[in-house]
Each structure stands twice: as C-alpha cells, then as structure tokens.
Design an enzyme around this catalytic site. Structure first.
Site, short mmCIF file in Angstrom:
data_model
loop_
_atom_site.label_atom_id
_atom_site.label_comp_id
_atom_site.label_asym_id
_atom_site.label_seq_id
_atom_site.Cartn_x
_atom_site.Cartn_y
_atom_site.Cartn_z
NE ARG A 71 -4.01 -2.10 1.98
CZ ARG A 71 -3.86 -3.41 2.22
NH1 ARG A 71 -2.77 -3.85 2.80
NH2 ARG A 71 -4.81 -4.25 1.88
CG HIS A 100 -1.13 -5.60 -4.28
ND1 HIS A 100 -0.02 -5.57 -3.47
CD2 HIS A 100 -1.99 -6.48 -3.68
CE1 HIS A 100 -0.20 -6.40 -2.45
NE2 HIS A 100 -1.38 -6.96 -2.54
CG HIS A 174 -0.34 -11.43 -3.66
ND1 HIS A 174 -1.35 -12.21 -3.10
CD2 HIS A 174 -0.43 -10.24 -3.04
CE1 HIS A 174 -2.00 -11.50 -2.20
NE2 HIS A 174 -1.46 -10.30 -2.14
CG ASP A 246 -2.95 -7.97 5.43
OD1 ASP A 246 -1.86 -8.01 4.83
OD2 ASP A 246 -4.01 -7.54 4.91
CD GLU A 312 1.72 -10.31 -0.12
OE1 GLU A 312 1.63 -9.22 -0.72
OE2 GLU A 312 0.90 -10.68 0.74
C1 GLA Z 1 -1.81 -8.19 0.41
C2 GLA Z 1 -2.33 -7.21 1.38
C3 GLA Z 1 -3.64 -7.69 1.91
C4 GLA Z 1 -4.63 -7.94 0.77
C5 GLA Z 1 -4.03 -8.90 -0.20
C6 GLA Z 1 -4.93 -9.08 -1.39
O1 GLA Z 1 -1.37 -9.33 1.03
O2 GLA Z 1 -1.45 -6.96 2.43
O3 GLA Z 1 -4.17 -6.73 2.76
O4 GLA Z 1 -4.91 -6.75 0.10
O5 GLA Z 1 -2.78 -8.46 -0.62
O6 GLA Z 1 -6.24 -9.37 -1.07
#
Ligand code: GLA
Length: 347
Positions: A71, A100, A174, A246, A312
């Site tokens: 982000r 992304h 991803h 996350d 990731e």
């Molecule tokens: C990444 C982001 C998550 C989400 C996924 C896609 O991992 O950190 O918050 O947006 O991609 O769904």
C-alpha cells in the site's frame, strides 16, 4: 484475452518430479505440485483452472504484484519535488489507499515469456515494460522475473528492473499457499516461524505508522514456531485492524541485502514445509483474511476464509512516504535486483 492476444501456459519440472505451471498473464503461478512426506504430489497454490477465473477481482492469486506491491497512503507520493497521484483501489476499514500498483498492476498485464534452462535447471523468464505514466508512476520501467525450479526442490525467483526516470518500485510474488493442498481447509493449523524481531504496525488504512515495533510479548512474535490459529484472533489492536495477520515483518539481517532465511511454514499432517529466503528487508505475512469463501478455484474447490497464506518478500509498505524506511526509489542507470527462494521439503 478480450483483445485477442493469446495467453500462454508453461510447465516446468525438476529432477524430483516437482511441477509448476506458469502463465505470462500477470506472471501467475497457476499450479505447483510438491510431495508430502509419503511422496504424494499435491498442488499447494490457490488459483484457477481456466483463464477466465483470473478476473480483475481475483485477489492477486499467484501473481507478481507491482509496480509497487502493497500500500501507498492516500494514493500519493512526492519524489524529487513532484507529487504523483495514484489510484486508490483499496479501502481497508473504509480508508481509501493505493494497493499493488493500482487498477491494472503487473498482475493484470501480459508479460513476454520464454522458457529458460541452465545447468540442467529449468524455468521461465518473464518481462514487462510499464510505460512512463502507467498507473500514475513516472518512468518507463522494464522488469524481468525468472522462476526456476531447482533440483533442491526450490522455487527460486529473481527480479531485475531498470528505469529511465526515478520511480518507486517494489515487486513481489503473491502466491497463496496451503500445504494441505489448494482448497483443502484453512491454514490455521500451519506452524509459522518468522525471522523477525520487529514489525511495522499500521493505522486503519493498513498503512505503517512509521514505528518499527518489537514483536516481543505480542502475538506477532513468531521467532519460535506458532500455529497461525493459536493467536490470530487474540485481543490485540493490530490484529483487529488487519482482520488477522496482514503485516510487514522487519527481517533480522546481519547485512542489508544479504540472502537470509525469512520464514518457515510447516503443516504436520502432510509433513510439508516451506522455507523462505530473501534479499528483501521485509515480508508481508498475510493469512488470507480477505478470502470470504466465495471463490471457487481449481477443481471446483471453494477457497475458504483463511484458506491460503501469502509470504510476500518486499520492501516495507508506503516506503515512498516514509523517510525512515529503506528506500524503494529506482533511478536511471541503476539496476534493481532481488532474490527470493521458497524451498520445499518434508519432515
Ligand atoms: C496483500 C495485502 C492484503 C490484501 C491482499 C490481497 O497481502 O497486504 O491486505 O490486500 O494483498 O487481497
């Protein structure tokens, strides 16, 4: 594709029977077969059997994300005195942010692909040139990704990129893994180790606050293995904001840029294990909290809430707006290089 261009699918094998299918659309890993402890092969990555499954709403299953993975706050950054505006294509907790690479990121474009072989190892080379101004970013950027399937049962990924104007760049993979097999239950019983004594807490928009916080004494401490499900719903503000794990973990490295272990994931019933090594400073461990059980994937299997996890390897989210984070700015004349290895084994 809707515009009549033809999408290709490559199959890569190694000497031990591991097998991977890769498409040049989004540089997506469609299938990845690895053995369990009895030698039984299963496909352990989420995806679709048909190209049509990879709609613009697919949550980046198997794809390379970029130009900036993760982000960017408010879809804005300033570079060399100029402010750039990006799509706000994501609204975590109601806050609009850039995610992304925007509306049509690297996961939704057609890459050039060719099979590659070296010293008996096979792979696919994919490259894509994003235009100056594409998705609001400056500079014509050429990115090359190699996927190798080594005879040590590794998926070895190398990234390289050059640009003709300074630009932020943060590319990552991803893939959603489920070591029980894609579409077989959740990942809550998987045991995770993360070689990180710090992480980057976020605000409501899942944008780092700038703090590099110790994991010590929190549900974010994975320096010893823990089952994902053990603490994912613990009463912790950061878990509430993320809807679970996350977050970006700050990897413990002796030297910036060294290839070192970042993570281990183990599933006890099948015995499958992934070890992740990377030259990147961070790793986004995402527990599939936005999967909501509505995706019907390969072989008609439903991908459950938390039915896959992503590892990731990356620079930290929102780095273009965070002066204290390692820089993600690629300048003309320089080559961006990065390596990540996913090593598959059993125990
Ligand atoms: C990444 C982001 C998550 C989400 C996924 C896609 O991992 O950190 O918050 O947006 O991609 O769904």
């Amino acid at each position: 594709m809707p515009d009549q261009r033809v999408v290709q699918l490559y199959t890569v094998t190694n000497a031990n029977g591991l097998k991977m299918d890769v498409t040049n659309y989004g540089a997506i890993i469609v299938r990845l077969y690895v053995p369990d402890r009895d030698g039984k092969l299963d496909d352990i990555v989420l995806g679709f059997d048909e190209f049509s499954g990879y709609t613009p709403d697919s949550p980046y299953l198997g794809a390379v994300v970029g130009r900036y993975g993760n982000r960017i706050a408010d879809g804005k950054f300033t570079l060399d005195g100029k402010t750039y505006t990006l799509a706000k294509n994501n609204t975590p907790n109601g806050v609009p942010v850039h995610l992304h690479g925007g509306e049509v990121g690297f996961d939704k474009v057609l890459w050039n692909a060719e099979p590659v072989s070296k010293d008996g190892i096979h792979g696919v080379k994919l490259s894509y040139t994003a235009k100056d101004g594409e998705e609001g970013y400056p500079g014509n950027v050429t990115v090359t990704v190699h996927y190798w399937l080594t005879n040590e049962n590794e998926l070895k990924i190398t990234y390289a990129a050059t640009t003709d104007k300074a630009t932020p760049l943060n590319v990552t993979q991803h893939t959603y893994f489920n070591l029980s097999g894609a579409g077989v239950g959740t990942i809550l019983d998987h045991e995770v180790t993360l070689d990180a004594s710090h992480f980057t807490p976020t605000d409501k928009g899942l944008i780092p606050t700038g703090e590099i916080a110790p994991v010590e004494g929190t549900p974010f401490d994975f320096r010893k293995p823990h089952k994902i499900g053990a603490r994912i719903d613990a009463d912790h503000e950061q878990l509430k904001l993320g809807g679970g794990y996350d977050h970006n973990w700050v990897l413990d490295k002796k030297k910036p840029g060294e290839l070192s272990r970042a993570a281990v994931v183990y599933e006890a019933k099948t015995g499958r294990q992934i070890e992740v090594f990377t030259t990147e400073p961070g790793i986004q461990f995402y527990a599939g909290n936005f999967l909501d059980g509505t995706i019907k994937g390969k072989q008609g299997r439903i991908y459950l809430y938390r039915g896959g996890l992503c590892l990731e390897t990356q620079h930290f989210p929102d780095s273009p707006n965070q002066p204290n984070f390692p820089s993600t700015i690629l300048r003309p004349g320089k080559t961006y290089e990065s390596t990540t290895i996913y090593r598959f084994s059993t125990r």
